[in-house]
Design a protein around this motif. Structure first.
Motif, mmCIF file in Angstrom:
data_model
loop_
_atom_site.group_PDB
_atom_site.id
_atom_site.type_symbol
_atom_site.label_atom_id
_atom_site.label_comp_id
_atom_site.label_asym_id
_atom_site.label_seq_id
_atom_site.Cartn_x
_atom_site.Cartn_y
_atom_site.Cartn_z
ATOM 1 N N LYS A 288 0.795 -1.129 -0.057
ATOM 2 C CA LYS A 288 0.203 -0.239 0.122
ATOM 3 C C LYS A 288 0.653 0.562 0.150
ATOM 4 N N ALA A 289 2.019 1.232 0.684
ATOM 5 C CA ALA A 289 2.890 2.058 -0.025
ATOM 6 C C ALA A 289 3.756 3.003 -0.880
ATOM 7 N N VAL A 290 3.289 1.654 -1.951
ATOM 8 C CA VAL A 290 4.382 2.047 -3.196
ATOM 9 C C VAL A 290 3.454 1.404 -4.128
ATOM 10 N N VAL A 291 2.669 1.094 -4.836
ATOM 11 C CA VAL A 291 1.690 0.487 -5.532
ATOM 12 C C VAL A 291 1.426 1.717 -6.159
ATOM 13 N N VAL A 310 13.687 -6.813 3.878
ATOM 14 C CA VAL A 310 12.590 -6.156 3.289
ATOM 15 C C VAL A 310 12.362 -5.135 1.771
ATOM 16 N N CYS A 311 11.711 -5.409 1.078
ATOM 17 C CA CYS A 311 11.867 -5.069 -0.332
ATOM 18 C C CYS A 311 10.498 -5.097 -0.980
ATOM 19 N N ALA A 312 9.928 -4.355 -0.771
ATOM 20 C CA ALA A 312 8.552 -3.967 -1.841
ATOM 21 C C ALA A 312 8.937 -2.702 -2.580
ATOM 22 N N LEU A 313 8.118 -3.553 -4.173
ATOM 23 C CA LEU A 313 7.939 -2.217 -5.212
ATOM 24 C C LEU A 313 6.254 -2.883 -6.089
ATOM 25 N N LEU A 346 -3.842 5.042 -2.606
ATOM 26 C CA LEU A 346 -4.551 4.461 -1.542
ATOM 27 C C LEU A 346 -6.508 4.743 -1.537
ATOM 28 N N PRO A 347 -6.809 4.150 -1.923
ATOM 29 C CA PRO A 347 -6.736 3.085 -0.637
ATOM 30 C C PRO A 347 -6.156 1.129 -1.397
#
Length: 347
Positions: A288-291, A310-313, A346-347
Motif C-alpha cells: 500500500k505504500a508503493v503500488v 525487506v523490499c517492496a515495489l 490508496l486505498p
C-alpha cells in the motif's frame, strides 16, 4: 508536446507492461509515444485495448499497428513476450537510437544459462551488446545503446542484498522469499481468478529464472555472487512485490555496519527509500505504500548475527515500465524523475 520531444515507440503495447509504459509516456514532459505495436490488436484504438487510457486527450488518435510499420524513433521499448524479441530485435535496433528491453531475453551473459532459461534467445544473437542497468547502482547513463531492464523480482532482491555484499557484511548463503501479484504473469496468464482469489500459494520453489539475474548483477556490482536459495509465491493482489531476504552477518560485523551500508547506498536515490528503524509492522515496506509509484521501499532488522531485509515495489512500475522510463531519462540526459510518480495509490 514540444517539437524537441523524444520520439518513442512501444513494441508490444497491448500487455500490462506495455500499457503501463504507454500511460507514463503520455504524461511525460519530454517524450511522445509516436508508435505502439501489437500484432493481434493491430488497427484498434489504444483506448479499446486499454480502457484505463481511453480518456487521456492524447490517446484519441493513437492506434496499435503491426511492428513492420514502425518509423524511426529516438527510443524503442521492447515489451514483447519473452522469446519474441530475439528474432525482431535487429529491426527494432535499425529504426531507433536506443533499445530498452523489458523482457527476459538478453538479460543473462552466461551462454549456458541463456540456453537453459531462454532457449529462443540462444539461437538469435543480439543486435548489440546489451547491458543490465539498475539506475541506483550506477552513475550517469548506460554505456551501450542496448539496455535490459532486470526482472521485477530480481531487482527487488538486488535492492535488498546489494549493500550487504558491496560492504562484505554477510555470508554468501542467502535465502530469498519473493511474493508477487498476478500481473507478474502477464495479461495472458493462464491462472483462473477463482483459483487466485483468496489464495496464497507456491509459484516456484527452485530454479526461478530471476535467480541467475540476481547473481549476475551482484557479481558485476560487488564482485561477489551469493549462494542463493530463491523461492517465489503468488499473492492474491493484481500488483506489487514483497521480497524478504534472510542473511547471516560475518564475524565482527554489526547492526551499525549494516545501517551505514544501506545509508551509503540509498541516501540520495530518488526512488529507493530506506525505512529507518521500523518497529511496528506498518512501518516496514508494504504494498500500500508503493503500488502506483516508481518507489521501492527497503527496511532491515538485525538481531545478533541474523539480518533480514525487506523490499517492496510495484512490479509494473519500479519493476518494469517505471524503471524503463527512469533508464530512458538517464540515457538522454533528463532528470531521472521526469514523468514518474513518487506516491502510491490508496486505498
Amino acid at each position: 508536446m514540444a517539437e524537441s520531444a523524444l520520439r518513442v515507440a512501444v513494441a508490444g503495447a497491448s500487455g500490462y507492461t506495455g500499457g503501463e509504459l504507454t500511460r507514463l509516456l503520455l504524461e511525460h514532459p519530454n517524450a511522445e509515444p509516436v508508435f505502439l505495436s501489437a500484432e493481434r490488436h493491430a488497427g484498434k484504438r489504444l483506448g479499446t485495448v486499454h480502457p484505463a487510457l481511453r480518456n487521456h486527450p492524447a490517446a484519441t488518435g493513437l492506434r496499435l499497428a503491426p511492428l513492420t510499420e514502425m518509423p524511426e524513433v529516438d527510443v524503442v521499448f521492447s515489451c514483447m513476450p519473452t522469446g519474441t524479441a530475439p528474432e525482431l530485435a535487429p529491426a527494432l535496433a535499425k529504426n531507433s537510437d536506443h533499445l530498452v528491453n523489458l523482457a527476459g531475453d538478453f538479460r543473462l551473459d552466461d551462454t549456458e544459462e541463456v540456453r537453459r532459461r531462454y532457449p529462443a534467445t540462444a539461437d538469435h544473437p543480439p543486435p548489440g551488446r546489451f547491458v543490465n542497468f539498475v539506475p541506483e547502482l550506477a552513475d550517469g547513463a548506460p554505456d551501450s545503446a542496448f539496455v535490459s531492464v532486470p526482472g521485477c523480482m530480481a531487482v527487488a532482491t538486488v535492492y535488498a542484498l546489494q549493500p550487504l555484499f558491496a560492504a562484505a557484511l554477510v555470508d554468501a548463503r542467502v535465502v530469498v522469499d519473493a511474493k508477487t501479484g498476478s500481473t507478474g504473469g502477464g495479461r495472458t496468464g493462464g491462472e483462473h481468478p477463482a483459483e487466485r482469489n483468496g489464495n496464497f500459494r507456491v509459484h516456484k520453489l527452485h530454479g526461478h529464472r530471476h535467480a541467475p539475474e540476481v547473481s549476475q548483477v551482484l557479481g558485476e556490482t560487488t564482485g561477489q555472487r551469493p549462494d542463493l536459495q530463491f523461492s517465489a509465491h503468488s499473492l492474491d493482489t493484481p500488483r506489487g512485490i514483497v521480497v524478504t531476504a534472510y542473511t547471516r552477518l560475518l564475524p565482527g560485523r554489526t547492526a551499525l555496519d549494516v545501517k551505514r551500508a544501506f545509508g551509503r547506498a540509498y541516501a540520495r536515490t530518488p526512488f529507493v527509500r530506506m525505512r529507518n528503524s521500523p518497529r511496528a509492522p506498518h512501518e516496514f515496506p508494504m504494498l500500500k505504500a508503493v503500488v502506483g509509484s516508481n518507489v521501492a521501499e527497503v527496511a532491515l532488522s538485525v538481531q545478533e548475527d541474523r539480518c533480514v531485509v525487506v523490499c517492496a515495489l510495484d512490479n509494473l512500475l519500479k519493476g518494469a515500465a517505471g524503471q524503463a522510463v527512469q533508464i530512458m531519462n538517464r540515457t538522454v540526459g533528463l532528470d531521472e524523475r521526469a514523468g514518474l510518480p513518487s506516491t502510491a495509490v490508496l486505498p
